[in-house]
Design a protein around this motif. Structure first.
Motif, PDB file in Angstrom:
ATOM      1  N   SER A  47       6.765 -24.106  -4.901  1.00 16.02           N
ATOM      2  CA  SER A  47       5.583 -24.706  -4.862  1.00 16.02           C
ATOM      3  C   SER A  47       4.565 -24.069  -3.937  1.00 16.02           C
ATOM      4  O   SER A  47       3.515 -23.810  -4.055  1.00 16.02           O
ATOM      5  CB  SER A  47       5.903 -26.362  -4.239  1.00 16.02           C
ATOM      6  N   HIS A  48       5.069 -23.597  -2.724  1.00  9.17           N
ATOM      7  CA  HIS A  48       4.681 -22.745  -1.774  1.00  9.17           C
ATOM      8  C   HIS A  48       3.779 -21.498  -2.541  1.00  9.17           C
ATOM      9  O   HIS A  48       2.856 -21.122  -2.112  1.00  9.17           O
ATOM     10  CB  HIS A  48       5.724 -22.520  -0.536  1.00  9.17           C
ATOM     11  N   TYR A  49       4.439 -20.861  -3.422  1.00  6.52           N
ATOM     12  CA  TYR A  49       4.112 -19.571  -4.190  1.00  6.52           C
ATOM     13  C   TYR A  49       3.326 -20.252  -5.494  1.00  6.52           C
ATOM     14  O   TYR A  49       3.082 -18.940  -6.046  1.00  6.52           O
ATOM     15  CB  TYR A  49       5.131 -18.728  -4.176  1.00  6.52           C
ATOM     16  N   ALA A  50       3.440 -21.086  -5.718  1.00 11.06           N
ATOM     17  CA  ALA A  50       2.802 -21.550  -7.079  1.00 11.06           C
ATOM     18  C   ALA A  50       1.459 -20.764  -7.338  1.00 11.06           C
ATOM     19  O   ALA A  50       1.197 -20.307  -8.480  1.00 11.06           O
ATOM     20  CB  ALA A  50       2.786 -23.118  -7.324  1.00 11.06           C
ATOM     21  N   GLY A  51       0.353 -20.965  -6.479  1.00  9.40           N
ATOM     22  CA  GLY A  51      -0.870 -20.549  -6.513  1.00  9.40           C
ATOM     23  C   GLY A  51      -0.726 -18.767  -6.789  1.00  9.40           C
ATOM     24  O   GLY A  51      -1.559 -18.171  -7.666  1.00  9.40           O
ATOM     25  N   TYR A  52      -0.053 -18.116  -6.126  1.00  8.29           N
ATOM     26  CA  TYR A  52       0.313 -16.703  -5.932  1.00  8.29           C
ATOM     27  C   TYR A  52       0.786 -16.340  -7.189  1.00  8.29           C
ATOM     28  O   TYR A  52       0.623 -15.378  -7.889  1.00  8.29           O
ATOM     29  CB  TYR A  52       0.875 -16.290  -4.789  1.00  8.29           C
TER      30      TYR A  52
ATOM     31  N   ARG B 115       0.729 -18.022 -10.225  1.00  7.84           N
ATOM     32  CA  ARG B 115      -0.171 -18.217 -11.162  1.00  7.84           C
ATOM     33  C   ARG B 115      -1.302 -17.418 -11.239  1.00  7.84           C
ATOM     34  O   ARG B 115      -1.755 -16.537 -12.337  1.00  7.84           O
ATOM     35  CB  ARG B 115      -0.932 -19.452 -11.052  1.00  7.84           C
ATOM     36  N   TYR B 116      -1.613 -16.678  -9.972  1.00  7.11           N
ATOM     37  CA  TYR B 116      -2.533 -15.762  -9.907  1.00  7.11           C
ATOM     38  C   TYR B 116      -2.104 -14.279 -10.624  1.00  7.11           C
ATOM     39  O   TYR B 116      -2.907 -13.538 -11.429  1.00  7.11           O
ATOM     40  CB  TYR B 116      -3.089 -15.155  -8.682  1.00  7.11           C
ATOM     41  N   ARG B 117      -0.777 -13.917 -10.207  1.00  6.41           N
ATOM     42  CA  ARG B 117      -0.399 -12.730 -10.681  1.00  6.41           C
ATOM     43  C   ARG B 117       0.146 -12.873 -12.196  1.00  6.41           C
ATOM     44  O   ARG B 117       0.326 -11.695 -12.745  1.00  6.41           O
ATOM     45  CB  ARG B 117       1.095 -12.355  -9.943  1.00  6.41           C
ATOM     46  N   ALA B 118       0.547 -13.988 -12.745  1.00  4.17           N
ATOM     47  CA  ALA B 118       0.585 -14.080 -14.310  1.00  4.17           C
ATOM     48  C   ALA B 118      -0.514 -14.309 -15.222  1.00  4.17           C
ATOM     49  O   ALA B 118      -0.404 -14.298 -16.119  1.00  4.17           O
ATOM     50  CB  ALA B 118       1.384 -15.500 -14.348  1.00  4.17           C
ATOM     51  N   ARG B 119      -1.821 -14.075 -14.486  1.00  2.00           N
ATOM     52  CA  ARG B 119      -3.053 -13.683 -15.326  1.00  2.00           C
ATOM     53  C   ARG B 119      -3.034 -12.502 -16.332  1.00  2.00           C
ATOM     54  O   ARG B 119      -2.737 -11.578 -15.531  1.00  2.00           O
ATOM     55  CB  ARG B 119      -4.019 -14.127 -14.600  1.00  2.00           C
ATOM     56  N   SER B 120      -3.204 -12.515 -17.410  1.00  2.00           N
ATOM     57  CA  SER B 120      -3.615 -11.064 -18.141  1.00  2.00           C
ATOM     58  C   SER B 120      -4.577 -11.325 -18.904  1.00  2.00           C
ATOM     59  O   SER B 120      -5.021 -12.263 -19.675  1.00  2.00           O
ATOM     60  CB  SER B 120      -2.497 -11.161 -18.957  1.00  2.00           C
ATOM     61  N   PHE B 121      -5.610 -10.572 -18.316  1.00  2.00           N
ATOM     62  CA  PHE B 121      -7.010 -10.426 -18.814  1.00  2.00           C
ATOM     63  C   PHE B 121      -7.826 -11.700 -19.076  1.00  2.00           C
ATOM     64  O   PHE B 121      -8.693 -12.178 -19.880  1.00  2.00           O
ATOM     65  CB  PHE B 121      -7.150  -9.956 -20.499  1.00  2.00           C
ATOM     66  N   GLY B 122      -7.850 -12.564 -17.816  1.00  2.00           N
ATOM     67  CA  GLY B 122      -8.397 -13.843 -17.667  1.00  2.00           C
ATOM     68  C   GLY B 122      -7.516 -14.821 -17.862  1.00  2.00           C
ATOM     69  O   GLY B 122      -8.103 -16.014 -17.737  1.00  2.00           O
TER      70      GLY B 122
ATOM     71  N   GLU C  80       4.850 -16.126 -15.843  1.00  2.00           N
ATOM     72  CA  GLU C  80       4.944 -16.930 -14.767  1.00  2.00           C
ATOM     73  C   GLU C  80       6.352 -17.446 -14.851  1.00  2.00           C
ATOM     74  O   GLU C  80       7.055 -17.467 -13.529  1.00  2.00           O
ATOM     75  CB  GLU C  80       4.036 -18.246 -15.004  1.00  2.00           C
ATOM     76  N   ASP C  81       6.809 -17.820 -15.957  1.00  2.00           N
ATOM     77  CA  ASP C  81       8.338 -18.100 -15.979  1.00  2.00           C
ATOM     78  C   ASP C  81       9.140 -16.906 -15.043  1.00  2.00           C
ATOM     79  O   ASP C  81      10.359 -17.081 -14.450  1.00  2.00           O
ATOM     80  CB  ASP C  81       8.683 -18.548 -17.239  1.00  2.00           C
TER      81      ASP C  81
ATOM     82  N   ILE D 219       8.571 -14.599 -13.371  1.00  2.00           N
ATOM     83  CA  ILE D 219       8.335 -14.267 -11.831  1.00  2.00           C
ATOM     84  C   ILE D 219       8.894 -15.444 -10.946  1.00  2.00           C
ATOM     85  O   ILE D 219       9.683 -15.024 -10.115  1.00  2.00           O
ATOM     86  CB  ILE D 219       6.668 -14.437 -11.267  1.00  2.00           C
ATOM     87  N   GLN D 220       9.019 -16.671 -11.500  1.00  2.00           N
ATOM     88  CA  GLN D 220       9.802 -17.760 -10.875  1.00  2.00           C
ATOM     89  C   GLN D 220      11.053 -17.471 -11.036  1.00  2.00           C
ATOM     90  O   GLN D 220      11.853 -17.736  -9.947  1.00  2.00           O
ATOM     91  CB  GLN D 220       9.299 -19.116 -11.566  1.00  2.00           C
ATOM     92  N   THR D 221      11.679 -16.937 -11.935  1.00  2.00           N
ATOM     93  CA  THR D 221      13.246 -16.830 -12.107  1.00  2.00           C
ATOM     94  C   THR D 221      13.450 -15.399 -11.371  1.00  2.00           C
ATOM     95  O   THR D 221      14.401 -15.587 -10.330  1.00  2.00           O
ATOM     96  CB  THR D 221      13.255 -16.404 -13.543  1.00  2.00           C
ATOM     97  N   LYS D 222      12.745 -14.524 -11.017  1.00  2.00           N
ATOM     98  CA  LYS D 222      12.773 -13.510 -10.345  1.00  2.00           C
ATOM     99  C   LYS D 222      12.857 -13.837  -8.843  1.00  2.00           C
ATOM    100  O   LYS D 222      13.897 -13.478  -8.011  1.00  2.00           O
ATOM    101  CB  LYS D 222      11.987 -12.358 -10.418  1.00  2.00           C
TER     102      LYS D 222
END
Length: 66
Positions: free
Chosen positions: A28-33, A35-42, A49-50, A52-55
Motif C-alpha cells: 500500500s505504501h508503494y502503490a502509487g510508485y 502504478r507510476y512505473r507500470a505506465r506504458s505510453f500513458g 504492475e503485478d 513489480i509487486q511480485t518482485k
C-alpha cells in the motif's frame, strides 16, 4: 522527530518475516510508485504492475537485517 513518508521499522521487520498485514502495508505504501512505473505510453499496464509487486514481495523475504 519522525519522517512520516517512511514505513515504520517494525512494519518492515514484520513484513520480512511474512506477516500478511505488514506485507499489505508495504504494498500500500508503494502503490502509487508502482502504478507510476507500470505506465506504458500513458496507459496503465496491470501485468507490469503485478510483476513489480511480485518482485517487491520476493525481495522482502530475501532481506536480512545485520
Amino acid at each position: 522527530m519522525r519522517n512520516r513518508k517512511l514505513l515504520p521499522y517494525e512494519t518492515i521487520v514484520q513484513a520480512t518475516s511474512g506477516e500478511p498485514e505488514a506485507v499489505h502495508a508495504v504494498l500500500s505504501h508503494y502503490a502509487g510508485y508502482i502504478r507510476y512505473r507500470a505506465r506504458s505510453f500513458g496507459n496503465s499496464n496491470s501485468d507490469i504492475e503485478d510483476y513489480i509487486q511480485t518482485k517487491l514481495i520476493e525481495s522482502l523475504f530475501k532481506f536480512r537485517f545485520l
